[in-house]
Design an enzyme around this catalytic site. Structure first.
Site, PDB file in Angstrom:
ATOM      1  N   TYR A  77       0.801  -1.217   0.022  1.00  0.00           N
ATOM      2  CA  TYR A  77      -0.114   0.036   0.225  1.00  0.00           C
ATOM      3  C   TYR A  77       0.779   1.134   0.006  1.00  0.00           C
ATOM      4  O   TYR A  77       0.496   2.181  -0.788  1.00  0.00           O
ATOM      5  CB  TYR A  77      -1.044   0.098   1.180  1.00  0.00           C
ATOM      6  CG  TYR A  77      -1.484   1.559   1.337  1.00  0.00           C
ATOM      7  CD1 TYR A  77      -2.505   1.695   0.485  1.00  0.00           C
ATOM      8  CD2 TYR A  77      -1.086   2.130   2.613  1.00  0.00           C
ATOM      9  CE1 TYR A  77      -3.130   3.013   0.830  1.00  0.00           C
ATOM     10  CE2 TYR A  77      -1.632   3.554   2.685  1.00  0.00           C
ATOM     11  CZ  TYR A  77      -2.737   4.007   1.796  1.00  0.00           C
ATOM     12  OH  TYR A  77      -3.143   5.112   2.093  1.00  0.00           O
ATOM     13  N   LYS A  88     -15.097   1.206   6.962  1.00  0.00           N
ATOM     14  CA  LYS A  88     -13.939   0.905   6.755  1.00  0.00           C
ATOM     15  C   LYS A  88     -13.441  -0.514   7.541  1.00  0.00           C
ATOM     16  O   LYS A  88     -12.477  -1.124   7.425  1.00  0.00           O
ATOM     17  CB  LYS A  88     -12.921   1.865   7.481  1.00  0.00           C
ATOM     18  CG  LYS A  88     -12.795   2.954   6.168  1.00  0.00           C
ATOM     19  CD  LYS A  88     -12.005   4.191   6.713  1.00  0.00           C
ATOM     20  CE  LYS A  88     -10.560   4.098   6.953  1.00  0.00           C
ATOM     21  NZ  LYS A  88      -9.843   3.719   5.620  1.00  0.00           N
TER      22      LYS A  88
END
Length: 330
Positions: free
Chosen positions: A139, A177
């Site tokens: 990421y 999330k």
């Protein structure tokens, strides 16, 4: 003129849409992927002109289907730092972002995008310089690589490019999330469910709960985005954090005391909370060893030099507001 927000149903994107609405801006095209349909709730109280799935947006934008677009707030990305599918991450975070950038440059559209403090990895210096950037996961690498593209493009760009390296953002509209939601969100839910908050114990020389991060309210993140939107002459890559590192203990203690205040109970010190079992320390998980940032603190020099001079909320201020907001949603 039209505004576009990618990741519009997500955490930061939805807050930007709402903030634009509060300015009277409603000619907004919301772009997202609603495969996880529960994200729609983030846009229920927002006004938008149109919604597009991310798969059709890039081609239509490049074709000029939306006429003159003033700005794109590019918040859409996979932000799961534990994601191990590098091919998916690079396609979603790097290739897609390049396509949006290319069209913005071709059309003279302001491009404001989400970068990340994950770029710094285990560094102890957090300045926007290549020699301190060493991401620990794919990421962070996807964000790092795109920032390198931006650095090459900036000198010749004829329109604004502003990237923001978000530190640890918390606040409203992050419920979807799940495990990647903020520590404040998880502390709130854990305390309501179990009557206590669990934090990591000692690790890497840090005492229990004393690992520190630059925790920044989404309120401030939104304000910075809108400041640059209002100043299209300002470009660059900027840290977006408070400039203050605060321990996880501060988050947990504020969550506990705010919930106590809402229940008409007196505040307690951290030591009292630990003594009464309201905060509990658990062993640091093996899965995170070597992949965990124990300290982050944004260097705000570039941000302040660009003219942004508003104060940032402390953990005590921002988390207190957030917990009260969360309590009103239950």
């Amino acid at each position: 003129m039209t505004l576009i927000v990618t990741g519009a149903a997500g955490f930061i994107g939805a807050n930007i849409v709402k903030a634009l609405n509060e300015r009277g801006e409603t000619r907004i095209i919301a772009v997202d992927n609603l495969t996880r349909a529960d994200k729609f709730r983030n846009l229920v109280d927002c006004e938008i002109d149109d919604y597009l799935d991310k798969t059709e947006f890039v081609e239509r934008f490049a074709r000029g289907d939306f006429g003159k677009v003033r700005a794109v707030f590019h918040e859409g990305a996979c932000s799961d730092t534990m994601e191990t599918d590098g091919r998916y991450m690079m396609d979603n975070n790097f290739r897609y972002s390049r396509a949006v950038l290319d069209t913005c440059l071709a059309q003279g559209t302001q491009f404001l995008y989400a970068s990340s403090a994950a770029i710094y990895g285990g560094s102890t210096r957090f300045v926007e310089e290549r020699d301190v950037e060493a991401p620990l996961n794919v990421y962070g690498y996807s964000k790092f690589l795109f920032d390198q593209v931006i650095r090459r493009v900036l000198p010749s760009a004829k329109s604004q490019i502003a990237g923001f390296r978000y530190f640890n953002v918390y606040g409203p509209r992050e419920t979807h999330k799940g495990r990647m939601a903020s520590v404040a969100f998880h502390n709130f839910n854990q305390f309501r469910a179990e009557g206590k908050v669990k934090l990591f114990g000692e690790y890497n020389g840090y005492a229990p709960g004393e690992q520190t991060r630059d925790f920044v309210s989404v309120e401030d993140v939104t304000k910075v985005n809108l400041f640059f939107f209002d100043h299209p002459e300002k470009s660059g890559i900027f840290n977006l954090g408070t400039g203050r590192a605060q321990p996880f203990n501060d988050i947990a203690s504020t969550v506990v005391n705010t919930l106590r205040a809402l229940d008409n109970q007196a505040p307690l010190t951290l030591a009292q909370q630990v003594e009464q079992g309201l905060i509990e320390y658990v062993p640091f998980p093996d899965a995170l060893r070597g992949k965990y940032q124990c300290f982050t603190q944004a260097d705000q020099t570039k941000l302040r030099a660009a003219g942004y001079d508003a104060p940032f909320l402390t953990v005590q201020e921002g988390v207190d507001r957030y917990v009260r907001w969360l309590s009103g949603q239950v």
